[in-house]
Design a protein around this motif. Structure first.
Motif, PDB file in Angstrom:
ATOM      1  N   PHE A   5     130.971   1.326  17.886  1.00  0.00           N
ATOM      2  CA  PHE A   5     130.289   0.686  19.000  1.00  0.00           C
ATOM      3  C   PHE A   5     130.205  -0.814  18.747  1.00  0.00           C
ATOM      4  O   PHE A   5     130.038  -1.252  17.607  1.00  0.00           O
ATOM      5  CB  PHE A   5     128.855   1.232  19.160  1.00  0.00           C
ATOM      6  N   ASN A   6     130.307  -1.592  19.805  1.00  0.00           N
ATOM      7  CA  ASN A   6     130.135  -3.040  19.737  1.00  0.00           C
ATOM      8  C   ASN A   6     128.813  -3.403  20.390  1.00  0.00           C
ATOM      9  O   ASN A   6     128.425  -2.805  21.398  1.00  0.00           O
ATOM     10  CB  ASN A   6     131.264  -3.771  20.467  1.00  0.00           C
ATOM     11  N   CYS A   7     128.153  -4.421  19.852  1.00  0.00           N
ATOM     12  CA  CYS A   7     126.900  -4.888  20.433  1.00  0.00           C
ATOM     13  C   CYS A   7     127.181  -5.498  21.800  1.00  0.00           C
ATOM     14  O   CYS A   7     127.934  -6.467  21.915  1.00  0.00           O
ATOM     15  CB  CYS A   7     126.236  -5.906  19.507  1.00  0.00           C
ATOM     16  N   LEU A  21     129.359   1.772  13.164  1.00  0.00           N
ATOM     17  CA  LEU A  21     129.929   3.118  13.105  1.00  0.00           C
ATOM     18  C   LEU A  21     128.783   4.114  13.064  1.00  0.00           C
ATOM     19  O   LEU A  21     127.909   4.036  12.205  1.00  0.00           O
ATOM     20  CB  LEU A  21     130.818   3.281  11.877  1.00  0.00           C
ATOM     21  N   ILE A  22     128.798   5.053  14.023  1.00  0.00           N
ATOM     22  CA  ILE A  22     127.703   6.026  14.141  1.00  0.00           C
ATOM     23  C   ILE A  22     128.300   7.422  14.235  1.00  0.00           C
ATOM     24  O   ILE A  22     129.290   7.639  14.937  1.00  0.00           O
ATOM     25  CB  ILE A  22     126.839   5.723  15.384  1.00  0.00           C
ATOM     26  N   GLU A  23     127.681   8.378  13.548  1.00  0.00           N
ATOM     27  CA  GLU A  23     128.105   9.775  13.592  1.00  0.00           C
ATOM     28  C   GLU A  23     127.955  10.337  15.002  1.00  0.00           C
ATOM     29  O   GLU A  23     127.034   9.959  15.733  1.00  0.00           O
ATOM     30  CB  GLU A  23     127.258  10.632  12.645  1.00  0.00           C
ATOM     31  N   GLN A  31     122.053   4.670  19.899  1.00  0.00           N
ATOM     32  CA  GLN A  31     121.349   3.395  19.872  1.00  0.00           C
ATOM     33  C   GLN A  31     121.827   2.640  18.647  1.00  0.00           C
ATOM     34  O   GLN A  31     121.887   3.212  17.550  1.00  0.00           O
ATOM     35  CB  GLN A  31     119.842   3.603  19.796  1.00  0.00           C
ATOM     36  N   ILE A  32     122.191   1.376  18.837  1.00  0.00           N
ATOM     37  CA  ILE A  32     122.578   0.559  17.685  1.00  0.00           C
ATOM     38  C   ILE A  32     121.720  -0.695  17.665  1.00  0.00           C
ATOM     39  O   ILE A  32     121.242  -1.161  18.694  1.00  0.00           O
ATOM     40  CB  ILE A  32     124.077   0.169  17.705  1.00  0.00           C
ATOM     41  N   THR A  33     121.525  -1.216  16.479  1.00  0.00           N
ATOM     42  CA  THR A  33     120.889  -2.509  16.288  1.00  0.00           C
ATOM     43  C   THR A  33     121.874  -3.344  15.484  1.00  0.00           C
ATOM     44  O   THR A  33     122.234  -2.976  14.363  1.00  0.00           O
ATOM     45  CB  THR A  33     119.556  -2.369  15.526  1.00  0.00           C
ATOM     46  N   CYS A  34     122.331  -4.457  16.061  1.00  0.00           N
ATOM     47  CA  CYS A  34     123.330  -5.282  15.386  1.00  0.00           C
ATOM     48  C   CYS A  34     122.667  -6.165  14.333  1.00  0.00           C
ATOM     49  O   CYS A  34     121.440  -6.176  14.196  1.00  0.00           O
ATOM     50  CB  CYS A  34     124.124  -6.111  16.400  1.00  0.00           C
ATOM     51  N   ASP A  35     123.486  -6.933  13.620  1.00  0.00           N
ATOM     52  CA  ASP A  35     122.982  -7.816  12.564  1.00  0.00           C
ATOM     53  C   ASP A  35     122.019  -8.878  13.084  1.00  0.00           C
ATOM     54  O   ASP A  35     121.193  -9.390  12.340  1.00  0.00           O
ATOM     55  CB  ASP A  35     124.150  -8.511  11.859  1.00  0.00           C
TER      56      ASP A  35
END
Length: 136
Positions: A5-7, A21-23, A31-35
């Motif tokens: 996934f990209n932010c 990279l998420i399972e 849900q992702i949280t970028c740097d």
């Protein structure tokens, strides 16, 4: 298998793209949280068997035949589960009943195949035509 996934915030602000990279999850919500602390939510419409088949195809292309077989066989099992679930929905079987019953098949490929073949027979009023002798 992991999905990339990209932010979305970094993409829209033309900043350096942060990948995560998420399972794979069963509910397809991510849900992702970028740097940089941006939180992004994603929903993937592809079904699990589709994602697993794609992973198997990519593994084969990349030269990992053992991983390809594992992914594609898992994909087939998830496809059987999906078909049985659709047949259950068509016949108005409650989700709780389906989940309780599926526990008997969950850990056995042979049982899942048998459940799929019997569900197909009940729904289509015919047998699925394939030659078992070819595969033994």
């Amino acid at each position: 298998m992991k999905l990339n996934f990209n932010c979305s915030h970094c993409l829209s602000d033309n900043e350096t793209v942060n990948n995560s990279l998420i399972e794979i999850r069963d509910d397809n919500f991510y849900q992702i949280t970028c740097d940089k602390g941006h939180v992004s939510h994603f929903y993937i419409q592809n079904l699990k068997f589709e994602l697993l088949f794609d992973a198997g195809s990519m593994a084969l292309i990349d030269g990992y035949p053992n991983a390809a077989v594992a992914y594609i066989s898992s994909s087939l099992e998830r496809l059987h589960e999906f078909c049985i679930h659709v047949y259950s929905k068509v016949n108005d079987i409650d989700d709780d009943i389906f989940k309780k019953n599926w526990k008997y098949f969950n850990n056995s490929s042979e049982r899942q195949l048998g459940a799929f073949l019997n569900s197909f027979m009940l729904f289509e009023q015919s047998t699925l035509k394939f030659d078992l002798q070819k595969y033994s």
